[in-house]
Write an enzyme that holds these catalytic residues in place. Structure first.
Site, PDB file in Angstrom:
ATOM      1  N   ASP A   1       1.102  -0.922   0.131  1.00  0.00           N
ATOM      2  CA  ASP A   1      -0.124  -0.253  -0.241  1.00  0.00           C
ATOM      3  C   ASP A   1       1.226   1.509  -0.192  1.00  0.00           C
ATOM      4  OD1 ASP A   1      -1.828   2.031   0.394  1.00  0.00           O
ATOM      5  OD2 ASP A   1      -2.914   0.940   1.759  1.00  0.00           O
TER       6      ASP A   1
ATOM      7  N   ASP B   1      -0.331  -9.997   9.390  1.00  0.00           N
ATOM      8  CA  ASP B   1      -0.571 -10.686  10.619  1.00  0.00           C
ATOM      9  C   ASP B   1      -1.774 -11.479  11.169  1.00  0.00           C
ATOM     10  OD1 ASP B   1      -3.240  -9.648   9.453  1.00  0.00           O
ATOM     11  OD2 ASP B   1      -3.213  -7.729  11.693  1.00  0.00           O
TER      12      ASP B   1
ATOM     13  N   GLU C   1     -15.990  -9.105   2.182  1.00  0.00           N
ATOM     14  CA  GLU C   1     -15.482 -10.695   1.660  1.00  0.00           C
ATOM     15  C   GLU C   1     -16.913 -11.252   0.989  1.00  0.00           C
ATOM     16  OE1 GLU C   1     -15.017  -9.816   4.622  1.00  0.00           O
ATOM     17  OE2 GLU C   1     -13.527 -10.038   5.269  1.00  0.00           O
TER      18      GLU C   1
ATOM     19  N   ARG D   1      -3.420 -10.018  15.415  1.00  0.00           N
ATOM     20  CA  ARG D   1      -3.615  -8.188  15.075  1.00  0.00           C
ATOM     21  C   ARG D   1      -2.007  -8.209  16.409  1.00  0.00           C
ATOM     22  NH1 ARG D   1      -8.149  -5.147  15.526  1.00  0.00           N
ATOM     23  NH2 ARG D   1      -6.793  -4.171  13.822  1.00  0.00           N
TER      24      ARG D   1
HETATM   25  C1  UGA Z   1     -10.155  -7.737   9.152  1.00  0.00           C
HETATM   26  C2  UGA Z   1     -10.053  -9.007   8.165  1.00  0.00           C
HETATM   27  O1  UGA Z   1      -9.063  -9.948   8.367  1.00  0.00           O
HETATM   28  C3  UGA Z   1      -9.218  -8.650   6.995  1.00  0.00           C
HETATM   29  O2  UGA Z   1      -9.223  -9.669   6.035  1.00  0.00           O
HETATM   30  C4  UGA Z   1     -10.151  -6.732   6.983  1.00  0.00           C
HETATM   31  O3  UGA Z   1      -9.878  -6.311   5.379  1.00  0.00           O
HETATM   32  C5  UGA Z   1      -9.931  -5.864   7.546  1.00  0.00           C
HETATM   33  O4  UGA Z   1     -10.469  -6.679   8.630  1.00  0.00           O
HETATM   34  C6  UGA Z   1     -11.213  -4.949   6.807  1.00  0.00           C
HETATM   35  O5  UGA Z   1     -12.215  -5.069   7.141  1.00  0.00           O
HETATM   36  O6  UGA Z   1     -10.719  -4.150   5.753  1.00  0.00           O
HETATM   37  P1  UGA Z   1      -7.924  -6.092  10.366  1.00  0.00           P
HETATM   38  O7  UGA Z   1      -6.926  -7.026  11.407  1.00  0.00           O
HETATM   39  O8  UGA Z   1      -9.092  -5.440  10.483  1.00  0.00           O
HETATM   40  O9  UGA Z   1      -8.777  -7.255   9.457  1.00  0.00           O
HETATM   41  O10 UGA Z   1      -7.036  -5.596   8.904  1.00  0.00           O
HETATM   42  P2  UGA Z   1      -5.677  -5.540   9.108  1.00  0.00           P
HETATM   43  O11 UGA Z   1      -4.985  -6.313  10.384  1.00  0.00           O
HETATM   44  O12 UGA Z   1      -4.850  -3.758   9.619  1.00  0.00           O
HETATM   45  O13 UGA Z   1      -5.459  -5.236   7.893  1.00  0.00           O
HETATM   46  C7  UGA Z   1      -5.491  -6.092   6.553  1.00  0.00           C
HETATM   47  C8  UGA Z   1      -4.798  -5.959   5.203  1.00  0.00           C
HETATM   48  O14 UGA Z   1      -4.511  -4.816   4.889  1.00  0.00           O
HETATM   49  C9  UGA Z   1      -3.305  -6.412   6.328  1.00  0.00           C
HETATM   50  O15 UGA Z   1      -1.792  -7.010   5.374  1.00  0.00           O
HETATM   51  C10 UGA Z   1      -2.276  -5.292   6.478  1.00  0.00           C
HETATM   52  O16 UGA Z   1      -0.950  -5.361   6.360  1.00  0.00           O
HETATM   53  C11 UGA Z   1      -2.857  -4.625   5.379  1.00  0.00           C
HETATM   54  N1  UGA Z   1      -3.809  -2.807   5.380  1.00  0.00           N
HETATM   55  C12 UGA Z   1      -3.401  -2.199   6.001  1.00  0.00           C
HETATM   56  C13 UGA Z   1      -3.021  -2.112   4.336  1.00  0.00           C
HETATM   57  O17 UGA Z   1      -2.812  -3.197   2.798  1.00  0.00           O
HETATM   58  N2  UGA Z   1      -3.145  -1.214   4.265  1.00  0.00           N
HETATM   59  C14 UGA Z   1      -3.395  -0.190   5.089  1.00  0.00           C
HETATM   60  O18 UGA Z   1      -3.511   0.846   5.252  1.00  0.00           O
HETATM   61  C15 UGA Z   1      -3.918  -1.305   6.649  1.00  0.00           C
HETATM   62 MN    MN Z   2      -5.444  -7.734  10.829  1.00  0.00          MN
END
Ligand code: UGA
Ligand code: MN
Length: 327
Positions: free
Chosen positions: A116, A188, A273, A302
């Site tokens: 990103d 994560d 999803e 997380r």
């Molecule tokens: C939950 C789900 O497990 C995710 O698959 C889903 O995308 C997310 O909610 C959502 O609702 O969008 P969560 O642990 O809350 O996951 O999200 P993160 O782990 O913070 O982010 C998901 C993925 O996107 C990670 O691989 C992270 O590295 C990536 N990400 C996060 C980005 O590429 N850009 C960002 O600004 C934030």
């Molecule tokens: Mn996550």
């Protein structure tokens, strides 16, 4: 004359002693020994010989004397394309290191990492280059109005959407009808190796439980008579597919056959999803894995954001950590 005689007898004596020594050594060689006290050297000799044998076999293999099997059995496995969105933050290298070292244990895995970011960063580029994995490195920055800002609650906007879509775009451009599976693995989470063998032969969409998610010990599809009939979830079970991203994999064939299926960044919270799966599959077509969804093989872990209080205090005094040292 006397001197010469003395020298001669010393020489003869020396010769006799050496000869006796040699005879004694030869006699010892012929004897059966009581080896109980010599186990360790014997082991050592065996292991040295084994090493030598291995080395010779390697040499013969390299010179083509031992025929390799015609086809590497691993290469006939369907490829698992793992798509990981990732973004720069203090724990990014730690997350990607853990993930890459899990994936090293999975045969026929192709890692698609999508940053990103407006550009590919040296941190991710170097990590991938040294990882020993088959990979594709992509990048696309989340539009500013869609990106979470510092201090926003994380449920406010979906994350990793454009990045997953970028990877889908790449798959549709670069792969052609090959046997494969597509899995969305956030950077994560925690993945068991067994999970990858469960998903490897996905026909359409396979599903399994996810641990520590949605305010629950686990969420999972409920299986009756080998079919998914509903979902065990703590929130809005009426959603079309009330599953976390980590809880399903899609066959590459299905992804290629449905070029208009994407993740919808405007989907309401919890529907990300579903936005992708809706066009691909119906509930009764889902393939339950992990022993009829009775095993947790992936955890929605997380990582805590590290506190930098002391770092900041030292920085204020000009004594902060070296900014050039990669963490
Ligand atoms: C939950 C789900 O497990 C995710 O698959 C889903 O995308 C997310 O909610 C959502 O609702 O969008 P969560 O642990 O809350 O996951 O999200 P993160 O782990 O913070 O982010 C998901 C993925 O996107 C990670 O691989 C992270 O590295 C990536 N990400 C996060 C980005 O590429 N850009 C960002 O600004 C934030
Ligand atoms: Mn996550």
């Amino acid at each position: 004359m006397k001197m010469r005689l003395k020298l001669k007898s010393v020489f003869v004596l020396y010769f006799m002693v050496s000869l006796l020594g040699l005879i004694y050594a030869l006699m010892q060689l012929g004897q059966r020994c009581d080896c109980t006290g010599h186990d360790i050297p014997k082991e050592r000799v065996i292991s040295r010989l084994r090493g030598e044998l291995h080395r010779l076999q390697e040499q013969m293999r390299k010179s083509g004397e031992i025929q390799q099997p015609q086809k590497d059995p691993k290469s006939s496995l369907p490829t698992i394309f793992v798509i990981t969105p990732t973004y720069a933050r203090l724990v990014q290298k730690a997350e990607l290191t853990r993930l890459s070292q899990t994936f090293l244990h999975v045969p026929q895995l192709h890692w698609i990492v999508v940053e990103d970011s407006n550009h590919k960063t040296p941190l991710v580029r170097d990590l991938l280059a040294k990882s020993g994995l088959t990979y594709t490195h992509l990048h696309v920055a989340t539009a500013k109005e869609r990106k979470l800002q510092e201090g926003d609650p994380n449920w406010l906007k979906p994350r990793g959407v454009e990045q997953r879509n970028e990877a889908l775009h790449w798959l549709r451009q670069e792969t052609h009808k090959q046997q494969g599976v597509v899995y969305f693995a956030d950077d994560d989470n925690t993945y068991s190796l067994q999970l990858f063998e469960e998903m490897r032969n996905t026909q359409r969409v396979s599903v399994w439980p996810v641990g520590l998610v949605g305010g629950m010990k686990y969420e999972k599809p409920v299986v009756e008579g080998g079919k998914v009939v509903r979902f065990h979830t703590g929130w809005r079970p009426s959603r079309p597919f009330p599953m976390d991203m980590a809880g399903f994999a899609v066959s590459l064939k299905l992804v290629l056959a449905n070029p208009d299926s994407w993740f919808d960044g405007m989907a309401p919270m919890g529907f990300l999803e579903s936005s992708f799966l809706q066009g691909l599959v119906t509930m009764d077509q889902l393939e339950p894995k992990a022993d009829d969804c009775s095993l947790v093989l992936v955890w929605h872990t997380r990582t805590e954001k590290p506190k930098m209080k002391r770092e900041e205090a030292l920085q204020a005094q000009g004594l902060g950590s070296d900014p050039h040292m990669e963490v």
